[in-house]
Design an enzyme around this catalytic site. Structure first.
Site, PDB file in Angstrom:
ATOM      1  N   SER A 171      15.764  21.319 -15.816  1.00 44.40           N
ATOM      2  CA  SER A 171      14.556  22.536 -15.902  1.00 44.40           C
ATOM      3  C   SER A 171      15.076  23.910 -16.787  1.00 44.40           C
ATOM      4  CB  SER A 171      14.121  22.912 -14.681  1.00 44.40           C
ATOM      5  OG  SER A 171      13.036  23.995 -14.981  1.00 44.40           O
ATOM      6  N   HIS A 197       0.735  -1.377  -0.073  1.00 51.54           N
ATOM      7  CA  HIS A 197       0.035  -0.020   0.017  1.00 51.54           C
ATOM      8  C   HIS A 197       0.681   1.065  -0.009  1.00 51.54           C
ATOM      9  CE1 HIS A 197      -3.285  -2.640   1.224  1.00 51.54           C
ATOM     10  NE2 HIS A 197      -2.247  -3.182   2.129  1.00 51.54           N
ATOM     11  N   GLU A 237       9.750   8.786 -16.884  1.00 55.79           N
ATOM     12  CA  GLU A 237       8.576   9.009 -16.958  1.00 55.79           C
ATOM     13  C   GLU A 237       8.186   8.885 -18.485  1.00 55.79           C
ATOM     14  OE1 GLU A 237       8.057  13.229 -14.838  1.00 55.79           O
ATOM     15  OE2 GLU A 237      10.139  13.133 -15.410  1.00 55.79           O
ATOM     16  N   LYS A 283      16.773  21.847 -10.695  1.00 52.75           N
ATOM     17  CA  LYS A 283      16.004  20.536 -10.811  1.00 52.75           C
ATOM     18  C   LYS A 283      16.992  19.467 -11.621  1.00 52.75           C
ATOM     19  CE  LYS A 283      12.232  19.683 -10.715  1.00 52.75           C
ATOM     20  NZ  LYS A 283      10.979  19.991 -11.411  1.00 52.75           N
TER      21      LYS A 283
END
Ligand code: ARG
Length: 475
Positions: free
Chosen positions: A278, A157, A291, A284
């Site tokens: 970024s 979970h 992704e 970043k």
């Protein structure tokens, strides 16, 4: 009469829009090597059975080899007016050698021709994908060995559950990809069946021998039913389901890498070479590759759905809908191939923050099950032991501490079964070492998995080499 290769029956040329919409050359051109190999084998079979002359065969053979060289060199003028790779090659051949070229399509149809090309193409790509998949397996094993003593929280979970070895976690992905390889074996078996000789749908009146062309094209078998041969796309559905499942595995791993590389988790650091920055936020470092693999999984699954949906209402035998089989399969091959390539490198180069994962475990309750097991092994029924530890956890949370911070007196107040050895029993190392059931996370079990993984890789390599050898004639 129209200019097209079927022009005889037509009184005018097709509309330009018909031509553009109908054409598949923009994508089936990638099967040119398969198409030419299929034609070479077909022509040889025709000559063997005296359907064309030896001289025709010689002209066809040298003409096709010239065309293959032209395409290899990027000098072949593909024409949308000629619809697909089959007619582009045949028309060019006939322009070059005359009637012999015009005899090549005797006892053949584009229906069995397109089918045999696609079978060969997919079969060849299976060999390439197998190698890429093995490279990911090797990097999973390599990173497992490199960080074989790292312990991190295992989750259910997405809540911390019990400590596990990092290598155990990686070997779970190894097992998933090993099953993908098994699926690939079935994909190979299915693709390795020749439909050539089925002609349009019903076979032919010529004395041909489909077994002969199958053998020449290194197929282990041919279809026994001509209607099935030209209209079977099961092997592509199966390939796309293999590709989808494999992408789902990579996508789940992506999700873990994305989470683990957040500042919140800080379990791993991906190598700079596999991340991007970024344009506005200088701090970043983004896991774009993970992704994208997660995102592209959707499109591979989409290709499977598209093919299943396209096929579900089709009557026998060939229907033009089936031309839609290729783009999704090609894109799935490219997408999965890319993902596997990049993952092999990304996994191998990532850093695992073992000290941090250990510190996380020292500050949580992942050892609570072990505390309950301690009591149960001393005779307290497990359900009662569970309740005792549940109360201990609640007490610790209220006092901002963890189980090992309890004094022996506090332990004994909860149950007289506790003795001084409780501290060792709930030590993180002990928790991992004692989960020695078959397939568990103990170092002994994980070492066994890694040993078996090395054997699996050796088997896969042998298999992949055999597959590559089958398609070597196309390279
Ligand atoms: N380009 C076609 C395909 O990929 C070849 C077969 C066409 N056959 C036909 N009868 N129109 O399916």
């Amino acid at each position: 009469m129209s200019e097209a290769m079927w022009g005889g029956r037509f009184s005018k040329a097709e509309e330009k829009s018909t031509q553009d919409f109908n054409a598949s050359i923009s994508f089936d051109c990638r099967m040119y090597r398969e198409d030419i190999a299929g034609s070479l084998a077909h022509a040889a079979m025709l000559a063997n059975h005296h359907i064309i002359s030896q001289k025709d065969l010689e002209d066809i053979t040298s003409g096709l080899k010239t065309i293959r060289k032209q395409i290899d060199d990027g000098e072949f003028p593909f024409s949308v007016a000629l619809e697909d790779i089959h007619m582009n090659v045949e028309k060019r051949l006939t322009d070059a050698i005359g009637d012999a070229g015009a005899r090549l399509h005797t006892a053949r149809s584009r229906n069995d021709q397109a089918a045999v090309d696609t079978h060969m193409y997919v079969r060849r790509q299976i060999g390439r994908l197998a190698e890429k998949l093995i490279a990911v397996e090797e990097s999973l094993l390599e990173i497992s060995k490199k960080y074989d003593d790292v312990i991190l929280p295992g989750y259910t979970h997405l809540q911390r559950a019990q400590p596990v070895l990092f290598a155990h976690h990686m070997m779970a992905y190894f097992a998933m990809l090993a099953r993908d390889f098994r699926r690939l074996e079935d994909c190979f078996y299915m693709a390795d069946t020749s439909p050539l000789g089925a002609c349009a749908l019903a076979g032919t009146t010529y004395p041909t021998d489909p077994q002969e062309t199958a053998k020449a094209l290194h197929f282990s078998k041919c279809y026994g039913n001509s209607l099935d041969a030209v209209s079977d796309r099961d092997y592509l559905m199966e390939f796309l389901s293999f590709a989808s499942i494999c992408m789902v595995h990579l996508s789940r791993l992506s999700e873990e890498f994305i989470l683990w590389s957040t500042s919140e988790f800080h379990f791993i650091e991906l190598d700079d070479g596999y991340c991007t920055g970024s344009s506005i936020m200088p701090q970043k470092k983004n896991p774009d590759i993970c992704e994208l693999v997660r995102g592209k999984t959707g499109r591979v699954i989409g290709h499977l759905m598209a093919l299943l949906t396209m096929m579900k209402g089709l009557p026998l035998a060939y229907d033009k809908d089936m031309q839609e089989d290729k783009e999704g399969v090609f894109d799935a091959i490219d997408t999965l191939g890319f993902a596997l390539d990049i993952y092999a490198g990304m996994i191998r180069t990532m850093t695992v923050n073992g000290e941090h994962t250990r510190a996380v475990l020292e500050g949580d309750f992942s050892n609570a099950t072990d505390m309950a097991d301690y009591l149960a092994k001393k005779g307290l029924p497990f359900r009662k032991a569970h309740a005792v530890v549940g109360q201990a956890v609640a007490q610790c949370i209220a006092q901002h501490k963890v189980l090992k911070d309890l004094t022996l007196d506090e332990f004994r107040a909860m149950s007289p079964l506790f003795e001084a050895d409780i501290y060792d029993a709930i030590d993180i190392e002990t928790c991992v070492r004692n989960r020695d059931s078959y397939g568990g996370t103990s170092p002994a079990q994980v070492v066994r998995q890694m040993k078996e993984a090395a054997e699996t890789i050796a088997f896969m390599k042998k298999q992949a080499a055999e597959w590559k050898a089958v398609s070597a004639f196309l390279e």
